[in-house]
Design a protein around this motif. Structure first.
Motif, PDB file in Angstrom:
ATOM      1  N   PRO A 204      33.460  45.461  38.586  1.00 36.27           N
ATOM      2  CA  PRO A 204      32.241  46.107  38.085  1.00 36.27           C
ATOM      3  C   PRO A 204      32.313  46.627  36.649  1.00 36.27           C
ATOM      4  CG  PRO A 204      32.721  46.831  40.321  1.00 36.27           C
ATOM      5  CD  PRO A 204      33.902  46.031  39.856  1.00 36.27           C
ATOM      6  N   SER A 205      33.492  47.036  36.194  1.00 39.77           N
ATOM      7  CA  SER A 205      33.572  47.626  34.852  1.00 39.77           C
ATOM      8  C   SER A 205      34.986  47.529  34.299  1.00 39.77           C
ATOM      9  CB  SER A 205      33.156  49.103  34.905  1.00 39.77           C
ATOM     10  OG  SER A 205      34.155  49.849  35.592  1.00 39.77           O
TER      11      SER A 205
ATOM     12  N   ASP B 294      32.666  43.097  45.773  1.00 36.55           N
ATOM     13  CA  ASP B 294      32.362  43.746  44.497  1.00 36.55           C
ATOM     14  C   ASP B 294      32.181  42.716  43.384  1.00 36.55           C
ATOM     15  OD1 ASP B 294      32.441  46.265  45.655  1.00 36.55           O
ATOM     16  OD2 ASP B 294      34.453  46.745  44.913  1.00 36.55           O
TER      17      ASP B 294
ATOM     18  N   GLN C 281      30.158  51.571  46.862  1.00 38.88           N
ATOM     19  CA  GLN C 281      29.662  51.271  45.514  1.00 38.88           C
ATOM     20  C   GLN C 281      29.444  52.550  44.713  1.00 38.88           C
ATOM     21  OE1 GLN C 281      30.462  47.856  45.457  1.00 38.88           O
ATOM     22  NE2 GLN C 281      28.912  48.033  43.903  1.00 38.88           N
TER      23      GLN C 281
ATOM     24  N   THR D  89      28.743  42.116  41.125  1.00 36.76           N
ATOM     25  CA  THR D  89      28.681  42.188  39.660  1.00 36.76           C
ATOM     26  C   THR D  89      27.918  41.016  39.059  1.00 36.76           C
ATOM     27  OG1 THR D  89      30.743  40.981  39.239  1.00 36.76           O
ATOM     28  CG2 THR D  89      30.908  43.374  39.496  1.00 36.76           C
ATOM     29  N   GLN D  90      27.878  39.893  39.760  1.00 34.72           N
ATOM     30  CA  GLN D  90      27.268  38.689  39.208  1.00 34.72           C
ATOM     31  C   GLN D  90      25.926  38.332  39.844  1.00 34.72           C
ATOM     32  OE1 GLN D  90      28.984  38.855  36.540  1.00 34.72           O
ATOM     33  NE2 GLN D  90      29.362  36.680  36.380  1.00 34.72           N
TER      34      GLN D  90
ATOM     35  N   TRP E 151      35.871  38.940  39.208  1.00 35.43           N
ATOM     36  CA  TRP E 151      35.089  39.853  38.382  1.00 35.43           C
ATOM     37  C   TRP E 151      35.184  41.234  39.002  1.00 35.43           C
ATOM     38  CZ3 TRP E 151      34.791  35.141  36.845  1.00 35.43           C
ATOM     39  CH2 TRP E 151      34.208  34.829  35.622  1.00 35.43           C
TER      40      TRP E 151
END
Length: 146
Positions: A70-71, A119, A144, A123-124, A68
């Motif tokens: 972040p964006s 990271d 971050q 995110t999770q 995963w």
């Protein structure tokens, strides 16, 4: 060799992911490792699927790891940069994750892989867990913010 320059290895994925707080290792349908925090996957070893295959032979990749990110912007920064080993497939279109073949993991340093997994965990993880972890790792808070 310092971890910032040592080449990453598959076993590092397991060590770093399992070392993050509140992580549970689940077993996928074919025995593949799925790392979760709060019942949400953040890193997993994917089964061979038709959407990730060798373009010359059509042979399905059986060594794909999903992380995963972040964006969507972070995803494109990784997959659109031809100097990185990351890729995506139509199956993951619109999904904030990147794929990496285990056979190419050595193109990353141990430090780069560690940051990618941290990271992914962030995110999770719940906001509370992420905040607690970031407070305990103040140098990473700057990363971050980048």
């Amino acid at each position: 060799m310092p971890s910032s320059t040592r080449r990453a290895q598959v076993r590092d994925v397991h060590t770093v992911a399992a070392g993050m707080p509140h992580v549970q290792l689940q077993e996928g349908p074919l025995g593949n490792a799925v790392y979760q925090v709060g019942r949400k996957s953040f890193v997993f070893f994917r089964n061979a699927r038709p959407d990730a295959a060798d373009p010359q032979t059509g042979e399905r990749y059986d060594d794909v790891i999903v992380f995963w990110v972040p964006s969507e912007a972070d995803k494109h920064a990784l997959v659109d940069d031809e100097s990185t080993p990351f890729f995506t497939t139509p199956h993951f279109e619109g999904h904030p994750s990147v794929l990496l073949r285990a056979g190419r993991i050595g193109e990353l340093s141990h430090q780069e892989l560690t940051e990618l997994i941290q990271d992914a965990w962030l995110t999770q993880a719940s906001a509370r867990r992420a905040q607690q972890w970031l407070q305990a790792h103040p140098l990473l808070t700057d990363r971050q913010a980048d």
